[in-house]
Design a protein around this motif. Structure first.
Motif, PDB file in Angstrom:
ATOM      1  N   THR A  65      18.410  25.424  43.594  1.00 11.42           N
ATOM      2  CA  THR A  65      17.186  26.320  42.998  1.00 11.42           C
ATOM      3  C   THR A  65      16.817  27.095  44.349  1.00 11.42           C
ATOM      4  O   THR A  65      16.812  26.632  45.594  1.00 11.42           O
ATOM      5  N   PRO A  66      16.151  28.154  43.986  1.00 10.54           N
ATOM      6  CA  PRO A  66      15.720  29.245  45.207  1.00 10.54           C
ATOM      7  C   PRO A  66      14.843  28.493  46.181  1.00 10.54           C
ATOM      8  O   PRO A  66      14.782  28.661  47.353  1.00 10.54           O
ATOM      9  N   ASN A  67      13.848  27.629  45.714  1.00 12.83           N
ATOM     10  CA  ASN A  67      13.119  26.882  46.766  1.00 12.83           C
ATOM     11  C   ASN A  67      13.754  26.249  47.893  1.00 12.83           C
ATOM     12  O   ASN A  67      13.183  26.029  48.983  1.00 12.83           O
ATOM     13  N   ASN A  68      15.040  25.788  47.565  1.00 13.59           N
ATOM     14  CA  ASN A  68      15.832  25.200  48.600  1.00 13.59           C
ATOM     15  C   ASN A  68      16.018  25.913  49.907  1.00 13.59           C
ATOM     16  O   ASN A  68      16.524  25.442  50.983  1.00 13.59           O
ATOM     17  N   GLU A  69      16.081  27.352  49.731  1.00 16.86           N
ATOM     18  CA  GLU A  69      16.382  28.090  50.712  1.00 16.86           C
ATOM     19  C   GLU A  69      15.474  28.096  52.004  1.00 16.86           C
ATOM     20  O   GLU A  69      15.933  28.227  53.006  1.00 16.86           O
ATOM     21  N   ARG A  70      14.176  27.605  51.678  1.00 20.79           N
ATOM     22  CA  ARG A  70      13.383  27.490  52.700  1.00 20.79           C
ATOM     23  C   ARG A  70      14.026  26.164  53.903  1.00 20.79           C
ATOM     24  O   ARG A  70      13.518  26.511  54.801  1.00 20.79           O
ATOM     25  N   GLN A  71      14.600  25.561  53.347  1.00 15.35           N
ATOM     26  CA  GLN A  71      15.371  24.411  54.329  1.00 15.35           C
ATOM     27  C   GLN A  71      16.273  25.192  55.177  1.00 15.35           C
ATOM     28  O   GLN A  71      16.641  24.421  56.162  1.00 15.35           O
ATOM     29  N   ALA A  72      16.473  26.472  55.179  1.00 13.57           N
ATOM     30  CA  ALA A  72      17.457  27.160  56.066  1.00 13.57           C
ATOM     31  C   ALA A  72      16.708  27.734  57.154  1.00 13.57           C
ATOM     32  O   ALA A  72      17.340  28.735  57.989  1.00 13.57           O
ATOM     33  N   ASP A  73      15.389  27.758  57.236  1.00 10.66           N
ATOM     34  CA  ASP A  73      14.440  28.379  57.874  1.00 10.66           C
ATOM     35  C   ASP A  73      14.343  27.758  59.368  1.00 10.66           C
ATOM     36  O   ASP A  73      14.104  26.473  59.463  1.00 10.66           O
ATOM     37  N   VAL A  74      14.692  28.337  60.352  1.00 16.82           N
ATOM     38  CA  VAL A  74      14.718  27.846  61.712  1.00 16.82           C
ATOM     39  C   VAL A  74      13.955  28.755  62.624  1.00 16.82           C
ATOM     40  O   VAL A  74      13.817  29.697  62.650  1.00 16.82           O
ATOM     41  N   ILE A  75      13.138  27.593  63.717  1.00 16.01           N
ATOM     42  CA  ILE A  75      12.101  28.155  64.484  1.00 16.01           C
ATOM     43  C   ILE A  75      13.202  28.978  65.643  1.00 16.01           C
ATOM     44  O   ILE A  75      14.210  28.467  65.922  1.00 16.01           O
ATOM     45  N   GLU A  76      12.669  30.155  65.815  1.00 20.00           N
ATOM     46  CA  GLU A  76      13.522  30.934  66.888  1.00 20.00           C
ATOM     47  C   GLU A  76      13.766  30.143  68.378  1.00 20.00           C
ATOM     48  O   GLU A  76      12.798  29.428  68.851  1.00 20.00           O
ATOM     49  N   GLY A  77      14.992  29.882  68.453  1.00 18.64           N
ATOM     50  CA  GLY A  77      15.265  29.233  69.865  1.00 18.64           C
ATOM     51  C   GLY A  77      15.399  27.820  69.762  1.00 18.64           C
ATOM     52  O   GLY A  77      15.865  27.303  70.654  1.00 18.64           O
ATOM     53  N   ALA A  78      15.428  27.398  68.549  1.00 21.99           N
ATOM     54  CA  ALA A  78      15.597  25.708  68.218  1.00 21.99           C
ATOM     55  C   ALA A  78      16.815  25.372  68.045  1.00 21.99           C
ATOM     56  O   ALA A  78      17.910  26.308  67.672  1.00 21.99           O
ATOM     57  N   GLU A  79      17.212  24.291  68.501  1.00 22.85           N
ATOM     58  CA  GLU A  79      18.587  23.615  68.354  1.00 22.85           C
ATOM     59  C   GLU A  79      18.505  23.112  66.764  1.00 22.85           C
ATOM     60  O   GLU A  79      17.570  22.051  66.520  1.00 22.85           O
ATOM     61  N   VAL A  80      19.368  23.276  66.093  1.00 22.74           N
ATOM     62  CA  VAL A  80      19.584  22.617  64.620  1.00 22.74           C
ATOM     63  C   VAL A  80      20.170  21.287  64.751  1.00 22.74           C
ATOM     64  O   VAL A  80      20.924  20.837  65.227  1.00 22.74           O
ATOM     65  N   LEU A  81      19.559  20.144  64.188  1.00 24.53           N
ATOM     66  CA  LEU A  81      19.928  18.863  64.147  1.00 24.53           C
ATOM     67  C   LEU A  81      20.456  18.525  62.563  1.00 24.53           C
ATOM     68  O   LEU A  81      19.950  18.924  61.837  1.00 24.53           O
ATOM     69  N   ARG A  82      21.852  18.197  62.586  1.00 23.23           N
ATOM     70  CA  ARG A  82      22.374  17.929  61.439  1.00 23.23           C
ATOM     71  C   ARG A  82      21.841  16.871  60.666  1.00 23.23           C
ATOM     72  O   ARG A  82      21.612  15.792  61.363  1.00 23.23           O
ATOM     73  N   ASN A  83      21.786  17.133  59.464  1.00 21.95           N
ATOM     74  CA  ASN A  83      21.331  15.814  58.509  1.00 21.95           C
ATOM     75  C   ASN A  83      22.393  15.175  57.944  1.00 21.95           C
ATOM     76  O   ASN A  83      23.032  15.808  56.887  1.00 21.95           O
ATOM     77  N   ALA A  84      23.068  14.047  58.168  1.00 26.61           N
ATOM     78  CA  ALA A  84      24.249  13.396  57.555  1.00 26.61           C
ATOM     79  C   ALA A  84      24.154  12.991  56.195  1.00 26.61           C
ATOM     80  O   ALA A  84      24.830  12.586  55.621  1.00 26.61           O
ATOM     81  N   ARG A  85      22.630  12.745  55.823  1.00 23.95           N
ATOM     82  CA  ARG A  85      22.405  11.775  54.830  1.00 23.95           C
ATOM     83  C   ARG A  85      21.403  12.562  53.822  1.00 23.95           C
ATOM     84  O   ARG A  85      20.911  12.030  52.771  1.00 23.95           O
ATOM     85  N   GLY A  86      21.323  13.948  53.998  1.00 29.09           N
ATOM     86  CA  GLY A  86      20.250  14.727  53.038  1.00 29.09           C
ATOM     87  C   GLY A  86      20.563  15.872  53.373  1.00 29.09           C
ATOM     88  O   GLY A  86      21.310  16.491  54.013  1.00 29.09           O
ATOM     89  N   SER A  87      19.484  16.659  52.553  1.00 29.08           N
ATOM     90  CA  SER A  87      19.741  18.391  52.750  1.00 29.08           C
ATOM     91  C   SER A  87      18.927  18.938  53.975  1.00 29.08           C
ATOM     92  O   SER A  87      19.502  19.834  54.305  1.00 29.08           O
ATOM     93  N   ALA A  88      17.875  18.443  54.174  1.00 30.98           N
ATOM     94  CA  ALA A  88      17.189  19.367  55.098  1.00 30.98           C
ATOM     95  C   ALA A  88      17.476  18.739  56.559  1.00 30.98           C
ATOM     96  O   ALA A  88      17.484  17.894  57.031  1.00 30.98           O
ATOM     97  N   PRO A  89      17.672  19.842  57.310  1.00 29.69           N
ATOM     98  CA  PRO A  89      17.996  19.692  58.850  1.00 29.69           C
ATOM     99  C   PRO A  89      16.930  19.695  59.452  1.00 29.69           C
ATOM    100  O   PRO A  89      15.933  19.861  59.301  1.00 29.69           O
ATOM    101  N   GLY A  90      17.027  18.914  60.775  1.00 19.37           N
ATOM    102  CA  GLY A  90      16.063  18.871  61.804  1.00 19.37           C
ATOM    103  C   GLY A  90      16.097  19.757  62.786  1.00 19.37           C
ATOM    104  O   GLY A  90      16.819  20.826  62.664  1.00 19.37           O
ATOM    105  N   MET A  91      15.252  19.759  63.767  1.00 21.40           N
ATOM    106  CA  MET A  91      15.050  20.952  64.643  1.00 21.40           C
ATOM    107  C   MET A  91      14.609  20.110  65.919  1.00 21.40           C
ATOM    108  O   MET A  91      13.936  19.130  66.026  1.00 21.40           O
ATOM    109  N   PHE A  92      15.283  20.933  67.148  1.00 24.14           N
ATOM    110  CA  PHE A  92      14.893  20.295  68.506  1.00 24.14           C
ATOM    111  C   PHE A  92      14.614  21.700  69.374  1.00 24.14           C
ATOM    112  O   PHE A  92      15.140  22.598  69.506  1.00 24.14           O
TER     113      PHE A  92
END
Lengths: 418, 418
Positions: free
Chosen positions: A117-144
């Motif tokens: 569903t379209p609301n899931n696309e928000r989970q692809a928003d990344v803060i400029e310059g952040a490293e993306v942290l992989r989520n091995a057990r769910g959909s939302a990635p983390g950030m560093f």
């Protein structure tokens, strides 16, 4: 000794459900342990709802004070998931939708046979310059994000996603940035003293030390002294803790019942097991609480034979062999009956030691001569029998818990000397 | 229904021990419930250590955002108790030592036969202009400050002191200031169903309602359904809750054991008392926990005669009269022994009902035929005896708690029909 100061962390849990009466934030306990192991102190924890303004306020304060800021939760697909937006605002950076993450999300949904569903696309928003942290057990990635003075780490809220991401993605990054810093802890548990009496005895010893730091806790199961040292080597941190601990232990003597955080019932169990003795209990006002605390510990069947909860007078007579006229003459709450109960349970069970409690837990049943909180504890061993008397202030729960603690502590002090 | 906005509260828990991996702040759950009952929303919770600067920062932020700020902890006698100082700094007011409080402290110490050490005097420091909140269960008084825009409330950390002070001293002051907003709650407690089975039964009923809101919790003492309604009159709020509750209760039938939040042990006690029956227990793997839970409730002596914690096999034989060959033939953990224990305790004590538990709590003692978590419960009444068998997944604590809950729930369903 090192004069480097330990890094300081603050933890922010995001989610309106954590602001209800029903749910406490427990993610932070896990994170605190992990951070402490790296020599990072947690100095503040906050729980904030799905509300942008307060979240921004909270994050801004934390980023201004701490070296590491970890947020959990608020990274999901719904519109009240605002952690990304809040950090972006504090940093004054933009959110950029990542095509890579989008593609990953689409594949994940397809794998489970769902349409994204379209609301899931928000989970692809990344803060400029952040490293993306992989989520091995769910959909939302983390950030560093490392802005030069503070590390900002955004993790998902569900515990299994959070812990896995911390271990796989965050730990290696923290270790790399933060080498050569170690923390050692010691937990002394103390009985037989009030908090202020203990502090009078040991404050002159621990006060001069900034490292280790000393924290004192008080509860119905006794007092606790927590020592925490930091250093550039694990050995030195351990050494610092051991040195101060030894001085405090000397001052407190046999009031210290545990040096590793063990509960009183564990210590009693170890003493009985080591000395090859057996125990049986006769409880009146504690109503099974003493047996419950002893049998909370795995392996208690090695020394604990049985207990009788003799609530009614007739049960004291029938199950423990207390003479009826003893109860009539002295009352069920008396030194004589406590001793007879201890001897009775010892004889009925053949245990080496019989421990008995009789008292008035309240709120009813008190009289001017025998008020609520009056308790007698009887102890029978060999051909000896003794009793002690306490007047315990407080409500039913407090009387029951404290009676149990005082009785087990008396037992400990007796058995230590056998 | 009203469109007035609810007041907003923030809660600050003070104490370095709450920043360790070992302790979570639970006071805030109680306070949240109390505040919600008054229609006050909790928007942020913080935990801060015994560190003046961060505490001041935290309090200043909260006072700037919220209508009500409640702090717990940090009011004790030791030098790291800094809550008084931190609020005084935020308010720009002085601390003044109160002779009245000092005298009260001296008398309190004298009453328990202790000498007051000088560090206790700090507990008599009061912020200029603050109302002093009496501590009925401890030494440290609380404080209440109204600066015109925010109510600041300082409470002690120990839960029993905090809750009593809140009820006696804070509630009346909040009620006075905050009229015309009403919340009603209902707590149904449910046994005998899994969480998802229950939700399947009642989701179609509660889902259409936005007011009341419905929350479902699951734990070792059963399931809970919380209903919360808000309105501009107390009657209307109550009406909203009652209407939805009645529909849910009808769907769940006798699985609902309590409509007012009473625990299972209270319900069992009420049933026995109402019906004029008496109870005796024989416990093996629960080790006194069942007796403890029943005797947690004041007045349990009206129906509870006695219990035997027969941990060792010999105790089952000596104290309960279980035939030795029954244990030899079937094992201590068996339907036969559970029934014999129930009959034994009933005969020994003359109780109307005998309830017995035998099982393997773990972590040791399991076998392929009789794994950890296997429990038998026996019930003897009149000339009848029955048993039930459960296989409970989980660790020692879970097996012991759940066995107790299942056994008491079975007892409840039996006695209800007597």
């Amino acid at each position: 000794m090192t004069d480097r100061k330990p890094l300081v962390a603050e933890i922010i849990a995001v989610g309106s459900e954590l602001l209800t009466p029903f749910r406490a934030d427990t993610n932070s306990l896990y994170l605190t342990e992990q951070l402490n192991n790296l020599g990072i102190d947690v100095k503040l924890k906050a729980v904030v709802g799905d509300e942008l303004e307060r979240m921004v306020d909270c994050i801004r304060g934390a980023v201004g004070r701490a070296d590491v800021v970890i947020a959990t939760g608020g990274l999901g697909p719904t519109e009240d998931d605002l952690t990304r937006e809040a950090f972006a605002e504090v940093l004054g950076r933009k959110l950029i939708r990542s095509e890579d993450i989008l593609e990953g999300l689409r594949q994940r949904f397809a794998r489970y046979g769902f349409k994204m569903t379209p609301n899931n696309e928000r989970q692809a928003d990344v803060i400029e310059g952040a490293e993306v942290l992989r989520n091995a057990r769910g959909s939302a990635p983390g950030m560093f994000v490392d802005n030069g003075s503070t590390l900002m780490i955004m993790l998902p809220g569900p515990p299994r996603e959070m812990t896995t991401m911390f271990e796989q993605e965050v730990l290696p990054r923290l270790r790399e940035r933060h080498q050569g810093f170690f923390m050692a802890r010691r937990q002394l548990r103390v009985s037989g003293l009030t908090e202020s009496a203990m502090d009078d005895m040991i404050a002159p010893i621990y006060k001069p030390y900034a490292n280790p730091t000393t924290t004192i806790l008080s509860g119905l199961t006794g007092l606790e002294v927590h020592l925490t040292a930091v250093s550039s080597t694990a050995d030195e941190a351990q050494q610092l803790v051991s040195e101060l601990s030894a001085r405090i232990e000397e001052a407190l003597g046999e009031n210290v019942f545990s040096r590793n955080g063990d509960a009183l019932e564990q210590v009693v169990g170890q003493l009985f097991t080591t000395k090859g003795l057996t125990l049986a209990l006769a409880e009146s006002c504690t109503g099974g609480l003493m047996a419950k605390r002893l049998t909370d510990i795995p392996g208690s069947s090695r020394y604990f034979l049985s207990g009788v909860v003799a609530y009614a007078n007739q049960a004291k007579i029938d199950l423990l062999g207390v003479p009826a006229d003893l109860i009539e003459t002295h009352g069920a709450v008396s030194a004589e009956v406590a001793e007879a109960m201890a001897q009775g349970i010892r004889q009925k069970t053949g245990a080496d030691v019989g421990l008995a409690v009789t008292g008035i837990a309240g709120p009813d049943g008190g009289t001017p001569e025998k008020p609520v909180g009056l308790v007698y504890v009887g102890l029978a061993y060999g051909d000896q029998v003794e009793h002690r008397k306490w007047q315990i202030p407080g409500d039913r729960e407090r009387v029951r818990e404290l009676t149990t603690t005082l009785a087990l502590d008396w037992l400990r002090r007796k058995i230590v000397r056998q």
